[in-house]
Enzyme design. Structure first.
Site, PDB file in Angstrom:
ATOM      1  CB  SER A   1      70.129  29.632  30.731  1.00 45.93           C
ATOM      2  OG  SER A   1      69.675  28.445  31.289  1.00 45.93           O
TER       3      SER A   1
ATOM      4  NE  ARG B   1      58.887  36.494  29.383  1.00 46.78           N
ATOM      5  CZ  ARG B   1      59.451  35.811  30.377  1.00 46.78           C
ATOM      6  NH1 ARG B   1      59.747  36.434  31.504  1.00 46.78           N
ATOM      7  NH2 ARG B   1      59.717  34.540  30.249  1.00 46.78           N
ATOM      8  CG  HIS B   2      59.260  34.785  23.392  1.00 45.81           C
ATOM      9  ND1 HIS B   2      58.350  34.868  24.426  1.00 45.81           N
ATOM     10  CD2 HIS B   2      60.044  33.708  23.648  1.00 45.81           C
ATOM     11  CE1 HIS B   2      58.571  33.868  25.277  1.00 45.81           C
ATOM     12  NE2 HIS B   2      59.586  33.149  24.834  1.00 45.81           N
TER      13      HIS B   2
ATOM     14  NE  ARG C   1      67.451  30.287  20.779  1.00 50.78           N
ATOM     15  CZ  ARG C   1      67.729  30.479  22.072  1.00 50.78           C
ATOM     16  NH1 ARG C   1      66.748  30.621  22.928  1.00 50.78           N
ATOM     17  NH2 ARG C   1      68.976  30.518  22.490  1.00 50.78           N
TER      18      ARG C   1
ATOM     19  NE  ARG D   1      64.908  37.130  28.893  1.00 48.54           N
ATOM     20  CZ  ARG D   1      63.666  36.645  28.859  1.00 48.54           C
ATOM     21  NH1 ARG D   1      63.062  36.477  27.710  1.00 48.54           N
ATOM     22  NH2 ARG D   1      63.042  36.292  29.950  1.00 48.54           N
TER      23      ARG D   1
ATOM     24  CD  GLU E   1      61.581  29.336  21.069  1.00 48.54           C
ATOM     25  OE1 GLU E   1      61.223  30.346  21.705  1.00 48.54           O
ATOM     26  OE2 GLU E   1      62.535  28.616  21.401  1.00 48.54           O
TER      27      GLU E   1
ATOM     28  CD  GLU F   1      66.498  32.526  31.388  1.00 47.31           C
ATOM     29  OE1 GLU F   1      65.519  32.095  30.782  1.00 47.31           O
ATOM     30  OE2 GLU F   1      67.599  32.763  30.834  1.00 47.31           O
TER      31      GLU F   1
END
Lengths: 563, 563
Positions: free
Chosen positions: B489, B343-344, B335, B537, B337, B486
């Site tokens: 998904s 959390r990332h 990712r 996670r 991002e 979360e």
């Protein structure tokens, strides 16, 4: 649920001209009471006969129409048709069977399942012959008109379904008197008599139809043999297959190949987990192009660059320096090599392991050898149906597994090769051709398609390889071979920082460029060895498949990034 | 094998001045025959006494020197020292024990193993106290001088070994009278009395020593409490740990964390393989930036570009269109991002699955829920020691596992959140804060740290999500939560090409840009659903760890590409 049935307006019957009924035994008279003349009588008789015939004909038409109407009501309308788009509206909890159940011993049993239509043939309006495929099974099915069960309309509808449609089928398993001939049908001794058939997913008229899955499943030999007949079969070129890989993957052969692929990684893990290996995940994004800059992909990483790991080598060794003791990883490895051969891909799956040993790297070599024997022995036990399915399209000899591990040392291999007429120096690496020759010699001598070649010349191995303690021209390193082709490379690694830096300097790598890696050894590291296995290569050589692209679900090479 | 012992030259004894020996009972005379004067006699007696004392002293020195020499021969020289660089020269086949065996019930038993020195303390020249670590066990060991076994030299040598050295140890397990106090020692009721100790891998003088592993193993609470004492303990900042990750990973805590990580993926596979899922490997190199261009890394690919897959979403769906039925993949996802939060990460491990279902996507939802219950229930059974080890440094409550799956529908969650004072629209996505609040409400109401939120608003889900058949504002999609965060998904996917193209058009994606993906559905595809799970996670929230970097072996974020 059924297609709208065609209904025509009922034919109106024309009224017959009025004639006064003649009472039985009484003579017919004129309206004025006078008896009919002979002429009149003849005329009347003629007309009566005409009307009788007319009525008779009308009655017949009426009867036929009634029959036709009865037919068109379609007594079978509940037994077929297109299901609505499944958006998860209902749950009946019905159990779907596997096509594996379609066999003679289940003769007479009901079966309910979903499957693809592989082929469809309609020799008359009364029958449709289908072949139905699910996973790596393909069965024959017949839908035949039958009173109160299968209507003419039902047969007509089923005959229109294009191949690759997904259908839900209710039927009865029926033993066949002689084996089904089609080479692509896998279940030969039974078929299905279909009683209900519904469309789950249709093939769009605009869908590409580059080839039929049926044709894509045939062996080279079958295609070859058909060329001299009146029905020559098409061979499907590799690029056409790969361009339409979703369709290609649906063949029973490919369904089986990728289940065997899963089998290899599953057995790899099973063996290592019994021996308390820890599964690790090392980063594919690297800060520097380390092992060998030339074959590394560069990634734009925010305002700088990153590089894709060409193996987990450095990080799995760091995991050993970090005390994980025995580690394995299954993950993608990336090679920016512009090689367009049947053996190279730019992305493939590495099965990697690394292990701290107690005394001697042969502890690791033997574990690796034993791991392969485990895989080779278990695959035919657990995946016999899949292997048999693959062999229908790609015939191959059984993979010869030795009773005892075959380990050759490099000088021994050089000697054997020279005796076989090959020319090579003492410290040269083997060419692909020489590997094949060596594979043949070993096969004959040891009855084995698998062997380990130990003690490679130091000059042909990477800088992190531990030199042989007795002769520094050699090293504590090894390759493993299947059918004369390399499938694993491994070695004892240098765990001493000073020796490592010395060996790095020889090949022009600075300590700074691999700071963290070298520091791991400065901070103390146990002696260790390991190996990196190419999953697709093991699969390829085990099954005797000749192009590695067939053993990768969505292969990548310098010219292919899709699908 | 032992350090060279120091040998000094033997002290020469000085010769005594010559005196004519006095025959017993005979008087001593002058050289000229005259008897000695009284004065002379006194002088002579004095000198004799002086020489006697001198000789006595010399004899004593000689004796001491002999003793010293005897000492320096070092009776224990075979019991310690540095081993040569292990280049695999010998195989003795000795069995190495686990430090787990060091416990009171094995009192008196011999033990042989290798381990790191975590700490070393030398209160006098006669003792060295060591803590020795291997995997996630850390034990106390004592090397004490003992006649004929442990020499002074041996103790002195062992005391010089720096922490993080790897040693091979022979010793005896010995029950201790009261539990060992040190918080970082894991085995509290026994220690090792060392009889032999050899150095396997030394720490180089130039090795970085950013922190001690012992300090890196302490809990926040212990560090905090120590600040008011005379021995305040250092806290090790996250970046210092990660910059020296090899050292950091050696803590018993990290050794345990990554074994639990392995446990999660192992249980994930175990559950799915029992249900005949096929493991697949989809390409990370993609021809186009598909799902969402903004967060995709670009790769230089020969003369063009490729992109790193931000999930296996498209290809796992293609595997379903290709008839694999039930598939899973464990692989890296990327990712791009620029999020710098706890959390990332830019690279993490995805546990993905996709499954064709028969009637309703709840078949998949329930399988996924049941899969998590299996993982949550088995982890504490199979990894109790590892979990206990992690909790010493990171105390956390037991993860509450419900008896029965908790499934909420979105409107229900909105209602619960509004009742708790949160403001949100009917079709808004939940904020991170709202997810946490919902997690707390569910925990109280259902005694569960795990729940499934079903029927998300269509507007907040990706284009390939199947709309709810009864209300198109909602969708057949779900997220799973652990401790209010979360971790997965998923959804039923659109398997109909026309509907898919319509939904793609709504978000501005052309059919051409995803040609192969859409074609897969045009060629017929069964209804299917699936989910993507973030491995780190799950590990993080199960263990109650607050920074995701602690659950990735070599984490990657926008600012970190090393080690």
């Amino acid at each position: 649920m059924s297609e709208p049935t065609e209904t025509k307006p009922t034919q109106e019957q024309k009224p017959v001209a009025p004639v006064a009924p003649a009472a039985d035994g009484q003579e017919e008279l004129n309206p004025d009471g006078t008896p009919l003349s002979d002429n009149q009588k003849k005329k009347r008789a003629k007309q009566a006969e005409k009307e009788r015939l007319k009525a008779e004909k009308a009655a017949k038409v009426q009867q036929q129409e009634a029959q036709r109407q009865a037919d068109e009501v379609d007594f079978a309308s509940q037994n077929y048709g297109e299901l609505p788009l499944n958006q998860s509206q209902e749950r009946h909890g019905r159990t779907y069977a596997s096509l594996e159940d379609v066999k003679a011993e289940n003769d007479g049993k009901d079966i309910f399942f979903s499957a693809r239509i592989q082929t469809s043939r309609t020799p008359s309006a009364k029958f449709v012959f289908l072949t139905l495929r699910h996973a790596f099974f393909c069965v024959q099915a017949v839908l035949a008109q039958a009173p109160e069960k299968v209507s003419k309309q039902m047969v007509k509808w089923a005959a229109t379904l294009p191949s690759e449609s997904i259908v839900q089928v209710q039927g009865t398993i029926s033993k066949v008197s002689k084996p089904i001939e089609s080479s692509t049908v896998t279940n030969k001794d039974a078929e299905i008599k279909v009683s209900k058939i519904f469309l789950v997913s249709k093939v769009a008229p605009s869908a590409p139809q580059p080839f039929y899955v049926d044709d894509a499943t045939r062996s080279e030999a079958e295609i070859e043999a058909s060329q001299s007949t009146d029905r020559p079969m098409p061979g499907i070129p590799m690029d056409l297959r790969l361009d339409n890989r979703i369709l290609d993957l649906r063949t029973t052969t490919n369904q089986a190949i990728f289940r065997v692929q899963h089998g290899i990684s599953k057995l790899f893990r099973e063996y290592l987990e019994q021996r308390e290996f820890v599964e690790i995940h090392t980063p594919k994004l690297q800060g520097a192009a380390t092992e060998s800059g030339a074959s590394v992909f560069k990634v734009s990483y925010f305002k700088g660059n990153a590089f894709l790991a060409q193996s987990p080598q450095l990080h799995k060794q760091m995991a050993i320096a970090a005390d994980f003791g025995k580690v394995y990883e299954i993950g993608p490895v990336f090679r920016a090599e512009d090689s367009n051969t049947p053996r190279h891909m730019t992305e493939f799956m590495g099965l990697d392991l690394e292990m701290a040993f107690d005394e001697h790297y042969h502890e690791v070599l033997e574990l690796l050898g034993d791991l392969f024997l485990f895989i080779f022995r278990e695959l035919p036990k657990r995946y016999s149906k899949e292997i048999a399915t693959v062999r229908k399209q790609f015939p191959s000899d059984d993979f010869l597994v030795p009773d005892k591990l075959v380990r050759l040392e490099f000088p021994e291999a050089v000697k054997m090769l020279r005796e076989a007429g090959q020319e090579l120096g003492d410290y040269d690496d083997l060419s692909t051709e020489q590997e094949r020759v060596l594979g043949k010699i070993v096969r004959e001598k040891y009855q084995s398609d698998f062997f380990m070649l130990d003690k490679f010349p130091m000059a042909v191995r990477p800088f992190y390889t531990m030199p042989d303690p007795k002769d520094e021209n050699y090293s504590n390193s090894y390759d493993f071979f299947m059918r004369g082709q390399e499938i694993m490379s491994g070695a004892q690694r240098v765990h001493d920082a000073d020796l490592l830096v010395k060996q790095m300097a020889k090949v022009g790598i600075s300590e700074e460029s691999m700071q963290h890696y070298v520091e791991g050894f400065r901070m103390g590291c146990p002696p260790h060895a390991g190996g990196g296995i190419g999953l697709e290569r093991v699969l390829m050589f085990f099954l005797g498949i000749t192009n590695i692209r067939r053993t990768s679900m969505f292969p990548r090479d310098p010219k292919r990034l899709a699908p």
